[in-house]
Design a protein around this motif. Structure first.
Motif, PDB file in Angstrom:
ATOM      1  N   PHE A 131      -2.410   1.166  -5.608  1.00 38.24           N
ATOM      2  CA  PHE A 131      -1.727   0.063  -4.936  1.00 38.24           C
ATOM      3  C   PHE A 131      -2.742  -1.033  -4.673  1.00 38.24           C
ATOM      4  O   PHE A 131      -3.781  -0.792  -4.052  1.00 38.24           O
ATOM      5  CB  PHE A 131      -1.123   0.536  -3.605  1.00 38.24           C
ATOM      6  CG  PHE A 131      -0.009   1.532  -3.747  1.00 38.24           C
ATOM      7  CD1 PHE A 131       1.321   1.124  -3.709  1.00 38.24           C
ATOM      8  CD2 PHE A 131      -0.290   2.889  -3.914  1.00 38.24           C
ATOM      9  CE1 PHE A 131       2.350   2.042  -3.849  1.00 38.24           C
ATOM     10  CE2 PHE A 131       0.738   3.809  -4.043  1.00 38.24           C
ATOM     11  CZ  PHE A 131       2.055   3.399  -4.019  1.00 38.24           C
ATOM     12  N   LYS A 132      -2.448  -2.230  -5.157  1.00 38.09           N
ATOM     13  CA  LYS A 132      -3.274  -3.395  -4.874  1.00 38.09           C
ATOM     14  C   LYS A 132      -2.746  -4.065  -3.602  1.00 38.09           C
ATOM     15  O   LYS A 132      -1.551  -4.349  -3.499  1.00 38.09           O
ATOM     16  CB  LYS A 132      -3.245  -4.376  -6.050  1.00 38.09           C
ATOM     17  CG  LYS A 132      -3.880  -3.833  -7.326  1.00 38.09           C
ATOM     18  CD  LYS A 132      -5.384  -3.576  -7.149  1.00 38.09           C
ATOM     19  CE  LYS A 132      -6.021  -3.100  -8.446  1.00 38.09           C
ATOM     20  NZ  LYS A 132      -7.477  -2.844  -8.286  1.00 38.09           N
ATOM     21  N   ILE A 133      -3.644  -4.331  -2.671  1.00 37.70           N
ATOM     22  CA  ILE A 133      -3.253  -4.842  -1.363  1.00 37.70           C
ATOM     23  C   ILE A 133      -3.219  -6.364  -1.385  1.00 37.70           C
ATOM     24  O   ILE A 133      -4.080  -7.024  -1.976  1.00 37.70           O
ATOM     25  CB  ILE A 133      -4.218  -4.333  -0.276  1.00 37.70           C
ATOM     26  CG1 ILE A 133      -4.360  -2.801  -0.372  1.00 37.70           C
ATOM     27  CG2 ILE A 133      -3.743  -4.750   1.110  1.00 37.70           C
ATOM     28  CD1 ILE A 133      -3.053  -2.041  -0.357  1.00 37.70           C
ATOM     29  N   LYS A 134      -2.204  -6.920  -0.737  1.00 34.08           N
ATOM     30  CA  LYS A 134      -2.021  -8.373  -0.722  1.00 34.08           C
ATOM     31  C   LYS A 134      -3.141  -9.091   0.028  1.00 34.08           C
ATOM     32  O   LYS A 134      -3.772  -8.527   0.928  1.00 34.08           O
ATOM     33  CB  LYS A 134      -0.684  -8.714  -0.045  1.00 34.08           C
ATOM     34  CG  LYS A 134       0.549  -8.272  -0.794  1.00 34.08           C
ATOM     35  CD  LYS A 134       1.804  -8.561   0.019  1.00 34.08           C
ATOM     36  CE  LYS A 134       3.067  -8.112  -0.714  1.00 34.08           C
ATOM     37  NZ  LYS A 134       4.282  -8.290   0.106  1.00 34.08           N
ATOM     38  N   GLY A 142      -6.226 -10.665  14.508  1.00 37.04           N
ATOM     39  CA  GLY A 142      -6.749 -11.592  13.512  1.00 37.04           C
ATOM     40  C   GLY A 142      -7.634 -10.970  12.463  1.00 37.04           C
ATOM     41  O   GLY A 142      -7.952 -11.619  11.455  1.00 37.04           O
ATOM     42  N   ARG A 143      -8.062  -9.737  12.655  1.00 37.75           N
ATOM     43  CA  ARG A 143      -8.912  -9.124  11.637  1.00 37.75           C
ATOM     44  C   ARG A 143      -8.077  -8.805  10.397  1.00 37.75           C
ATOM     45  O   ARG A 143      -6.885  -8.498  10.502  1.00 37.75           O
ATOM     46  CB  ARG A 143      -9.612  -7.877  12.178  1.00 37.75           C
ATOM     47  CG  ARG A 143      -8.740  -6.663  12.300  1.00 37.75           C
ATOM     48  CD  ARG A 143      -9.540  -5.452  12.777  1.00 37.75           C
ATOM     49  NE  ARG A 143      -9.602  -5.364  14.221  1.00 37.75           N
ATOM     50  CZ  ARG A 143     -10.205  -4.352  14.865  1.00 37.75           C
ATOM     51  NH1 ARG A 143     -10.787  -3.392  14.180  1.00 37.75           N
ATOM     52  NH2 ARG A 143     -10.202  -4.319  16.185  1.00 37.75           N
ATOM     53  N   PRO A 144      -8.674  -8.860   9.203  1.00 35.52           N
ATOM     54  CA  PRO A 144      -7.900  -8.630   7.969  1.00 35.52           C
ATOM     55  C   PRO A 144      -7.493  -7.177   7.809  1.00 35.52           C
ATOM     56  O   PRO A 144      -8.194  -6.259   8.253  1.00 35.52           O
ATOM     57  CB  PRO A 144      -8.869  -9.061   6.862  1.00 35.52           C
ATOM     58  CG  PRO A 144     -10.228  -8.906   7.469  1.00 35.52           C
ATOM     59  CD  PRO A 144     -10.075  -9.234   8.918  1.00 35.52           C
ATOM     60  N   ILE A 145      -6.349  -6.988   7.172  1.00 30.54           N
ATOM     61  CA  ILE A 145      -5.893  -5.647   6.801  1.00 30.54           C
ATOM     62  C   ILE A 145      -6.344  -5.374   5.372  1.00 30.54           C
ATOM     63  O   ILE A 145      -6.018  -6.131   4.448  1.00 30.54           O
ATOM     64  CB  ILE A 145      -4.365  -5.537   6.892  1.00 30.54           C
ATOM     65  CG1 ILE A 145      -3.890  -5.773   8.328  1.00 30.54           C
ATOM     66  CG2 ILE A 145      -3.888  -4.170   6.389  1.00 30.54           C
ATOM     67  CD1 ILE A 145      -2.382  -5.878   8.468  1.00 30.54           C
ATOM     68  N   THR A 146      -7.113  -4.318   5.192  1.00 30.00           N
ATOM     69  CA  THR A 146      -7.588  -3.942   3.869  1.00 30.00           C
ATOM     70  C   THR A 146      -7.113  -2.530   3.530  1.00 30.00           C
ATOM     71  O   THR A 146      -6.468  -1.853   4.338  1.00 30.00           O
ATOM     72  CB  THR A 146      -9.130  -3.984   3.805  1.00 30.00           C
ATOM     73  OG1 THR A 146      -9.662  -2.877   4.558  1.00 30.00           O
ATOM     74  CG2 THR A 146      -9.675  -5.295   4.386  1.00 30.00           C
ATOM     75  N   SER A 147      -7.489  -2.093   2.343  1.00 34.22           N
ATOM     76  CA  SER A 147      -7.139  -0.730   1.937  1.00 34.22           C
ATOM     77  C   SER A 147      -7.735   0.306   2.879  1.00 34.22           C
ATOM     78  O   SER A 147      -7.179   1.399   3.052  1.00 34.22           O
ATOM     79  CB  SER A 147      -7.616  -0.475   0.509  1.00 34.22           C
ATOM     80  OG  SER A 147      -9.029  -0.604   0.431  1.00 34.22           O
ATOM     81  N   THR A 203      -7.865  -2.093  -3.040  1.00 36.69           N
ATOM     82  CA  THR A 203      -7.300  -1.020  -3.858  1.00 36.69           C
ATOM     83  C   THR A 203      -7.203   0.277  -3.066  1.00 36.69           C
ATOM     84  O   THR A 203      -8.187   0.727  -2.468  1.00 36.69           O
ATOM     85  CB  THR A 203      -8.151  -0.774  -5.120  1.00 36.69           C
ATOM     86  OG1 THR A 203      -8.328  -2.009  -5.823  1.00 36.69           O
ATOM     87  CG2 THR A 203      -7.476   0.242  -6.028  1.00 36.69           C
ATOM     88  N   LEU A 204      -6.030   0.862  -3.085  1.00 30.87           N
ATOM     89  CA  LEU A 204      -5.787   2.183  -2.501  1.00 30.87           C
ATOM     90  C   LEU A 204      -5.367   3.098  -3.639  1.00 30.87           C
ATOM     91  O   LEU A 204      -4.457   2.774  -4.406  1.00 30.87           O
ATOM     92  CB  LEU A 204      -4.685   2.109  -1.445  1.00 30.87           C
ATOM     93  CG  LEU A 204      -4.406   3.373  -0.641  1.00 30.87           C
ATOM     94  CD1 LEU A 204      -5.594   3.692   0.267  1.00 30.87           C
ATOM     95  CD2 LEU A 204      -3.148   3.205   0.200  1.00 30.87           C
ATOM     96  N   ARG A 205      -6.036   4.243  -3.749  1.00 30.84           N
ATOM     97  CA  ARG A 205      -5.819   5.129  -4.894  1.00 30.84           C
ATOM     98  C   ARG A 205      -5.436   6.538  -4.417  1.00 30.84           C
ATOM     99  O   ARG A 205      -6.071   7.097  -3.512  1.00 30.84           O
ATOM    100  CB  ARG A 205      -7.095   5.190  -5.747  1.00 30.84           C
ATOM    101  CG  ARG A 205      -6.967   5.974  -7.058  1.00 30.84           C
ATOM    102  CD  ARG A 205      -8.303   5.923  -7.805  1.00 30.84           C
ATOM    103  NE  ARG A 205      -8.287   6.691  -9.045  1.00 30.84           N
ATOM    104  CZ  ARG A 205      -8.009   6.205 -10.245  1.00 30.84           C
ATOM    105  NH1 ARG A 205      -7.701   4.927 -10.353  1.00 30.84           N
ATOM    106  NH2 ARG A 205      -8.046   6.952 -11.319  1.00 30.84           N
ATOM    107  N   PRO A 226      -1.015   0.595   8.575  1.00 27.84           N
ATOM    108  CA  PRO A 226      -2.471   0.577   8.747  1.00 27.84           C
ATOM    109  C   PRO A 226      -2.890   0.680  10.214  1.00 27.84           C
ATOM    110  O   PRO A 226      -2.129   0.318  11.120  1.00 27.84           O
ATOM    111  CB  PRO A 226      -2.850  -0.792   8.181  1.00 27.84           C
ATOM    112  CG  PRO A 226      -1.663  -1.663   8.493  1.00 27.84           C
ATOM    113  CD  PRO A 226      -0.457  -0.753   8.347  1.00 27.84           C
ATOM    114  N   LEU A 227      -4.103   1.163  10.430  1.00 24.12           N
ATOM    115  CA  LEU A 227      -4.681   1.192  11.773  1.00 24.12           C
ATOM    116  C   LEU A 227      -6.201   1.199  11.664  1.00 24.12           C
ATOM    117  O   LEU A 227      -6.754   2.028  10.943  1.00 24.12           O
ATOM    118  CB  LEU A 227      -4.224   2.431  12.542  1.00 24.12           C
ATOM    119  CG  LEU A 227      -4.646   2.489  14.022  1.00 24.12           C
ATOM    120  CD1 LEU A 227      -3.891   1.443  14.831  1.00 24.12           C
ATOM    121  CD2 LEU A 227      -4.443   3.871  14.607  1.00 24.12           C
TER     122      LEU A 227
END
Length: 580
Positions: A131-134, A142-147, A203-205, A226-227
């Protein structure tokens, strides 16, 4: 919980099933149309997963939208959310890897939510998914959400303290129903479970030992929210979930209310489903279904921008259906939610007793207690009619009111004592009385035990609960027998608590059938689930199928955008607004 539903997301997936359309209001009688076909697809074009969601006609920004409910929501922690109320509340403050576009009229599309698409089947064998993260996703601070944060959210679902949520992904990664013994979250808190990796921030695999073609569907549940690790307060996340959706939880008063206010870090351009119309949502607890309906009918003050989450009670259905002025403020639609009287087979070990319960049941009496055909439709199968390949049958034909004499015959003239557990809310107390009176006419001696509604689910999911029979409901997480029968009746995953198999059935022959059907091509599975449904009822009788819910809710004159969503059959708030 090993559900396989559809082909991989690398190709379009389509399904058609019978789901009821909204009924016409024709006075005190309502005819629910079950002929409409609901269609669904997996979106393969990334454009389908882009935001913003289309504007809702007539919608305006501002105001407070109130949701009235008798009891509080069991869990707000996304990794623990699995109740209907929780599943409807969570999209307001949490986002998932994938989600459903639902037009409320029968058209479903699975799209990427945090992900750019509903996933890539890397080797076309359903064992490796990416899954590719937007871009542009942020938490409420305000911190970014990543994989990384998505992966941590999935990892914490392995924590044995956080019971109650779905376990599909945990079991698939661990390749075992006993996932929390395969990978110890507390001992490995700084790492990820086997098979889950984050090659980079985008990227989440997932790498599974066996094929799981339905991962895109499982990823649409709140467990993929996410958390950040520093916001993981364990069981206390229930009191302060960390927002990734359009609203953030600003106040939790247990048993009284949950308040959500706008999350100014949410970007509509990244979200294909949700809106941010009201300034505030308030879940208000403690109002009985009767009082909710009466307040909606009166339509005074703040109640004009409210919805009754509990359905119209039996005592008021005729009045509401007979009032033409309420038609525009009524939501009436059948649901995929199948209700059963679950039999704890650890305690009720005699098959003849379980069969006698099936012969004894008075479905017509139960449905009348619920309010008639505007509230429920009788069911004699484990699978609801909204399931691919559904076939109607009755393993214990006894007519709409049951056959007490046949039940007594199976009991051999003995009076069999059973403990019936019911929730402490008005509706379930009424159903408990109906069941006690019904079953005692058929040779049973019923002791009713009342338990708090907000802990009921956790209690019946405990292996060593002290009850023989209890009311259960199941809405499949997607429309397949694979999301019903193995989840509810595969005994290899039974553990101390958090069980979906609340009949506690562990039958080797039935388990082998689950493996056989799940190994088939998804297109060939549907008729096999129907056959297995009948086999389970005839050979094990782990429950008494009762009825399918019909959702009948009222809202105020200024409450806009609400509809009965198609997956779980409850009121959706992703389009909600307050009319100005």
């Amino acid at each position: 919980m090993r559900a396989r539903v559809a082909a991989a997301a690398g190709s379009a997936f389509a399904l058609a099933l019978a789901l009821g359309a909204c009924s016409k209001n024709t006075g005190t009688k309502t005819d629910v149309d079950t002929e409409r076909k609901t269609t669904g697809v997996i979106a393969t074009d990334p454009k389908d997963s882009l935001g913003p969601a289309p504007e809702v006609p007539g919608a305006a920004k501002g105001g407070t939208f109130t949701i009235l409910r008798e009891t509080q929501i069991s869990h707000l922690d996304p990794q623990r959310v699995y109740s209907f109320a929780g599943l409807m509340a969570a999209p307001l403050y949490a986002r998932y890897l994938t989600t459903w576009k639902d037009d409320g009229k029968g058209k479903l599309t699975l799209v990427g939510d945090l992900a750019e698409t509903p996933g890539t089947n890397v080797n076309n064998d359903c064992k490796v998914w990416e899954f590719k993260i937007k871009d542009g996703l942020k938490f409420e601070d305000g911190r970014p959400i990543t994989s990384k944060e998505i992966a941590y959210g999935i990892a914490r679902s392995f924590n044995p303290d956080l019971t109650g949520g779905p376990t599909y992904i945990q079991e698939w990664l661990a390749d075992s129903a006993q996932y929390d013994t395969v990978w110890d979250f507390k001992a490995n808190k700084g790492s990820l479970p086997p098979g889950l990796t984050t090659p980079d921030d985008k990227t989440l695999r997932f790498e599974f030992k066996t094929a799981h073609c339905d991962l895109p569907f499982a990823a649409s549940l709140p467990a993929t929210a996410p958390l950040p690790p520093d916001k993981d307060t364990g069981v206390n996340v229930d009191n302060q979930p960390f927002a990734s959706g359009p609203y953030k939880v600003t106040k939790v008063t247990p048993g009284v209310e949950v308040v959500l206010e706008r999350n100014d870090q949410w970007d509509a351009k990244t979200d294909p489903v949700r809106h941010q119309y009201p300034d505030k949502f308030v879940w208000s607890f403690g109002t009985t279904p009767d009082a909710q309906a009466n307040r909606m009918v009166a339509d005074n003050g703040p109640d004009q921008s409210a919805v009754a989450f509990n359905t119209v009670p039996a005592s008021l259905i005729s009045r509401v259906l007979g009032d033409a002025a309420l038609k525009s403020r009524s939501l009436l639609a059948p649901t995929p939610s199948a209700n059963r009287l679950t039999i704890n087979t650890q305690r009720v070990t005699d098959l003849k007793v379980r069969q006698a319960l099936n012969y004894a049941i008075d479905r017509d009496g139960l449905i009348k207690a619920l309010g008639g055909e505007a509230a429920a439709s009788p069911l004699t199968t484990l699978l609801p009619p909204a399931t691919l390949g559904f076939e109607k049958y009755d393993a214990y034909p006894a007519g709409p009111n049951g056959n007490p004499e046949k039940a007594k015959e199976l009991l051999g003239g003995k009076e069999v004592p059973l403990v019936l557990a019911v929730r402490d809310d008005d509706l379930n107390q009424r159903l408990g009385t109906q069941l006690k009176n019904n079953l005692e006419k058929a040779g049973f001696k019923i002791t009713v035990k009342t338990t708090p509604a907000d802990s009921y689910l956790d209690d019946v999911k405990s292996k060593n609960n002290a009850w023989d029979i209890y009311l259960d409901a199941w809405a499949a997480d997607w429309p397949s027998g694979a999301a019903v029968l193995p989840v509810l009746f595969d005994g290899r995953g039974i553990k101390a608590s958090g069980n979906s198999n609340t009949s506690y059935v562990n039958n080797d022959a039935i388990n082998a059938e689950f493996d056989r059907v799940l190994a088939m091509d998804p297109a060939a599975q549907a008729p096999e689930w129907a056959k297995l449904d009948k086999k389970i009822m005839e050979e094990v009788a782990p429950a008494v199928p009762l009825y399918v819910d019909v959702s009948f809710n009222l809202h105020g004159s200024k409450a806009g955008g609400v509809f009965i969503e198609s997956i779980f059959g409850n009121v959706s708030f992703v389009n909600a607004f307050v009319k100005q």
